[in-house]
Design a protein around this motif. Structure first.
Motif, PDB file in Angstrom:
ATOM      1  N   ARG A 172      45.093  17.203 -63.854  1.00  0.00           N
ATOM      2  CA  ARG A 172      44.597  15.956 -63.259  1.00  0.00           C
ATOM      3  C   ARG A 172      43.128  16.014 -62.855  1.00  0.00           C
ATOM      4  NH1 ARG A 172      49.314  13.197 -61.191  1.00  0.00           N
ATOM      5  NH2 ARG A 172      51.170  14.453 -61.592  1.00  0.00           N
ATOM      6  N   GLN A 173      42.529  17.211 -62.837  1.00  0.00           N
ATOM      7  CA  GLN A 173      41.159  17.348 -62.315  1.00  0.00           C
ATOM      8  C   GLN A 173      40.192  16.416 -63.063  1.00  0.00           C
ATOM      9  OE1 GLN A 173      40.098  21.496 -62.881  1.00  0.00           O
ATOM     10  NE2 GLN A 173      40.009  21.313 -65.080  1.00  0.00           N
ATOM     11  N   PRO A 174      39.110  15.979 -62.377  1.00  0.00           N
ATOM     12  CA  PRO A 174      38.711  16.374 -61.021  1.00  0.00           C
ATOM     13  C   PRO A 174      39.338  15.526 -59.912  1.00  0.00           C
ATOM     14  CG  PRO A 174      37.003  15.050 -61.984  1.00  0.00           C
ATOM     15  CD  PRO A 174      38.057  15.200 -63.053  1.00  0.00           C
ATOM     16  N   ALA A 175      39.792  14.297 -60.222  1.00  0.00           N
ATOM     17  CA  ALA A 175      40.390  13.445 -59.195  1.00  0.00           C
ATOM     18  C   ALA A 175      41.860  13.818 -59.045  1.00  0.00           C
ATOM     19  CB  ALA A 175      40.242  11.977 -59.569  1.00  0.00           C
ATOM     20  N   VAL A 176      42.208  14.453 -57.939  1.00  0.00           N
ATOM     21  CA  VAL A 176      43.558  14.986 -57.751  1.00  0.00           C
ATOM     22  C   VAL A 176      44.220  14.312 -56.563  1.00  0.00           C
ATOM     23  CG1 VAL A 176      44.915  17.045 -57.262  1.00  0.00           C
ATOM     24  CG2 VAL A 176      42.909  17.202 -58.743  1.00  0.00           C
ATOM     25  N   SER A 177      45.376  13.700 -56.811  1.00  0.00           N
ATOM     26  CA  SER A 177      46.161  13.094 -55.733  1.00  0.00           C
ATOM     27  C   SER A 177      47.265  14.060 -55.333  1.00  0.00           C
ATOM     28  CB  SER A 177      46.769  11.766 -56.189  1.00  0.00           C
ATOM     29  OG  SER A 177      47.740  11.319 -55.262  1.00  0.00           O
ATOM     30  N   GLU A 185      38.297  25.143 -56.798  1.00  0.00           N
ATOM     31  CA  GLU A 185      37.076  24.825 -56.054  1.00  0.00           C
ATOM     32  C   GLU A 185      37.125  23.364 -55.635  1.00  0.00           C
ATOM     33  OE1 GLU A 185      32.224  24.791 -56.741  1.00  0.00           O
ATOM     34  OE2 GLU A 185      33.510  26.116 -57.949  1.00  0.00           O
ATOM     35  N   LYS A 186      36.882  23.128 -54.337  1.00  0.00           N
ATOM     36  CA  LYS A 186      36.892  21.763 -53.818  1.00  0.00           C
ATOM     37  C   LYS A 186      35.522  21.143 -54.002  1.00  0.00           C
ATOM     38  CE  LYS A 186      38.278  19.006 -49.841  1.00  0.00           C
ATOM     39  NZ  LYS A 186      38.843  19.024 -48.461  1.00  0.00           N
ATOM     40  N   ARG A 187      35.472  19.957 -54.654  1.00  0.00           N
ATOM     41  CA  ARG A 187      34.211  19.309 -54.968  1.00  0.00           C
ATOM     42  C   ARG A 187      33.905  18.131 -54.042  1.00  0.00           C
ATOM     43  NH1 ARG A 187      30.999  22.272 -58.449  1.00  0.00           N
ATOM     44  NH2 ARG A 187      32.249  23.138 -60.150  1.00  0.00           N
ATOM     45  N   GLY A 188      34.854  17.787 -53.197  1.00  0.00           N
ATOM     46  CA  GLY A 188      34.708  16.623 -52.349  1.00  0.00           C
ATOM     47  C   GLY A 188      36.080  16.124 -51.968  1.00  0.00           C
ATOM     48  N   ARG A 189      36.143  15.016 -51.298  1.00  0.00           N
ATOM     49  CA  ARG A 189      37.413  14.467 -50.857  1.00  0.00           C
ATOM     50  C   ARG A 189      38.261  14.079 -52.078  1.00  0.00           C
ATOM     51  NH1 ARG A 189      39.641  12.584 -46.274  1.00  0.00           N
ATOM     52  NH2 ARG A 189      41.196  10.920 -46.451  1.00  0.00           N
ATOM     53  N   GLY A 190      39.393  14.765 -52.212  1.00  0.00           N
ATOM     54  CA  GLY A 190      40.309  14.449 -53.308  1.00  0.00           C
ATOM     55  C   GLY A 190      39.830  14.891 -54.665  1.00  0.00           C
ATOM     56  N   ARG A 191      38.801  15.745 -54.702  1.00  0.00           N
ATOM     57  CA  ARG A 191      38.268  16.186 -55.984  1.00  0.00           C
ATOM     58  C   ARG A 191      38.301  17.725 -56.034  1.00  0.00           C
ATOM     59  NH1 ARG A 191      35.955  12.136 -58.722  1.00  0.00           N
ATOM     60  NH2 ARG A 191      34.779  13.519 -60.115  1.00  0.00           N
ATOM     61  N   TYR A 192      39.008  18.251 -57.048  1.00  0.00           N
ATOM     62  CA  TYR A 192      39.186  19.690 -57.184  1.00  0.00           C
ATOM     63  C   TYR A 192      39.023  20.087 -58.653  1.00  0.00           C
ATOM     64  CZ  TYR A 192      41.440  19.231 -52.607  1.00  0.00           C
ATOM     65  OH  TYR A 192      41.710  18.951 -51.297  1.00  0.00           O
ATOM     66  N   GLU A 193      38.608  21.330 -58.855  1.00  0.00           N
ATOM     67  CA  GLU A 193      38.513  21.876 -60.201  1.00  0.00           C
ATOM     68  C   GLU A 193      39.040  23.304 -60.203  1.00  0.00           C
ATOM     69  OE1 GLU A 193      34.669  21.644 -61.921  1.00  0.00           O
ATOM     70  OE2 GLU A 193      34.596  19.449 -61.923  1.00  0.00           O
ATOM     71  N   VAL A 194      39.750  23.649 -61.279  1.00  0.00           N
ATOM     72  CA  VAL A 194      40.273  25.003 -61.422  1.00  0.00           C
ATOM     73  C   VAL A 194      39.137  25.911 -61.868  1.00  0.00           C
ATOM     74  CG1 VAL A 194      41.928  26.476 -62.645  1.00  0.00           C
ATOM     75  CG2 VAL A 194      42.554  24.129 -62.011  1.00  0.00           C
ATOM     76  N   THR A 195      38.966  27.034 -61.193  1.00  0.00           N
ATOM     77  CA  THR A 195      37.909  27.980 -61.529  1.00  0.00           C
ATOM     78  C   THR A 195      38.323  28.875 -62.692  1.00  0.00           C
ATOM     79  OG1 THR A 195      38.735  29.684 -60.027  1.00  0.00           O
ATOM     80  CG2 THR A 195      37.216  28.028 -59.101  1.00  0.00           C
TER      81      THR A 195
END
Length: 290
Positions: free
Chosen positions: A30-35, A64-74
């Motif tokens: 689902r990245q980067p917008a993850v619910s 890695e957290k990129r912001g509110r509700g935004r994550y990416e797998v390292t």
């Protein structure tokens, strides 16, 4: 190898590791917008539980957290996923081949009385798998035919064998397992006789059909016009429905089939026969009856 084998049970046996693995998979998808709420619905857990797993994945450097509700797998997270996924794949493969494969049981018709634990030979008769008991020791059991040369295995035959897991009298179904070798038999040939639909002309003579019934022995009909012709010829077909799939299956099991098919259904049947690799011959009923 031992380290790799140990990884799979760690993911499967530890509920937290298994859930963490699933959460990381969902984040990657689902990245980067993850619910986190959507992930919770998919996994059947609470949003708070997902939040805890995500926090742990971030702390471990897998996400890695990129912001509110935004994550990416390292990269580390991807490597962790690949390691666990490869281990799970090996584990599933090992279960399928070594465990499930060894207990796979099929059904066969007993050609003579068979007892649990008997070694049997397998053959295809009338499109059905048959199990032949080894009767060479004390002769044929009472009420059965004596073994013939065709029953006796030879080195060149390399017969398919199995072990019976249930008892059965002649004609009954028995369970067989521990298969070895290949059941060899010749695929059948389908003889196709198109029957004109009512708007295209008269049906062929019943003689065209009855002359070929004895050659095939196994009859299938498709379409109302074909059914009417079979009825007039006094033929009781073995297959009346689902013929597009059933006829190729019967031929692949070694049966010669006579297929009476209404002309508007012809192309569907011949296409399926070709795609299934079945030999077939289409006979012009007008030419045959002339």
């Amino acid at each position: 190898m031992d380290d790799e084998r140990a990884v799979a049970p760690r993911v499967l046996d530890n509920k937290r590791d298994a859930s963490k693995y699933r959460v990381l998979v969902e984040i990657a998808a689902r990245q980067p917008a993850v619910s986190q709420g959507e992930i919770a619905d998919v996994l059947g857990v609470t949003s708070q539980a997902v939040s805890d797993y995500v926090r742990e994945l971030v702390d471990r450097g897998y996400v890695e957290k990129r912001g509110r509700g935004r994550y990416e797998v390292t990269k580390e997270g991807v490597d962790w996923l690949i390691t666990r996924t490869d281990a799970l794949s090996e584990f599933v493969s090992r279960v399928s081949e070594d465990v499930l494969g060894s207990v796979d049981v099929d059904a066969a018709i007993a050609a003579d009385p068979i007892s649990e634990g008997d070694a049997v030979r397998l053959t295809m008769r009338d499109g059905v798998l048959h199990a032949i008991g080894d009767r060479r020791g004390g002769g044929a059991p009472a009420g059965t035919d004596a073994p013939t040369e065709s029953d006796a295995p030879t080195e060149s035959d390399a017969p398919a064998t199995a072990v019976a897991v249930t008892d059965g009298a002649a004609g009954e179904a028995v369970g067989v397992t521990e298969f070895e070798g290949v059941v060899e038999y010749d695929p059948g040939v389908v003889t196709v006789i198109p029957v004109p639909v009512v708007t295209e002309g008269e049906p062929p003579s019943v003689d065209v059909v009855t002359d070929r019934v004895d050659e095939s022995g196994f009859v299938a009909i498709a379409g109302t016009e074909a059914y009417a012709l079979a009825t007039r010829a006094g033929i009781r077909p073995e297959i009346r429905f689902g013929t597009v799939d059933a006829v190729p299956q019967a031929a692949l099991r070694g049966l010669d089939v006579l297929l009476l098919v209404s002309s508007d259904e012809l192309s569907r049947h011949t296409t399926q026969l070709r795609e299934s690799g079945v030999r077939y011959e289409v006979h012009d009923p007008v030419g045959d009856s002339a």
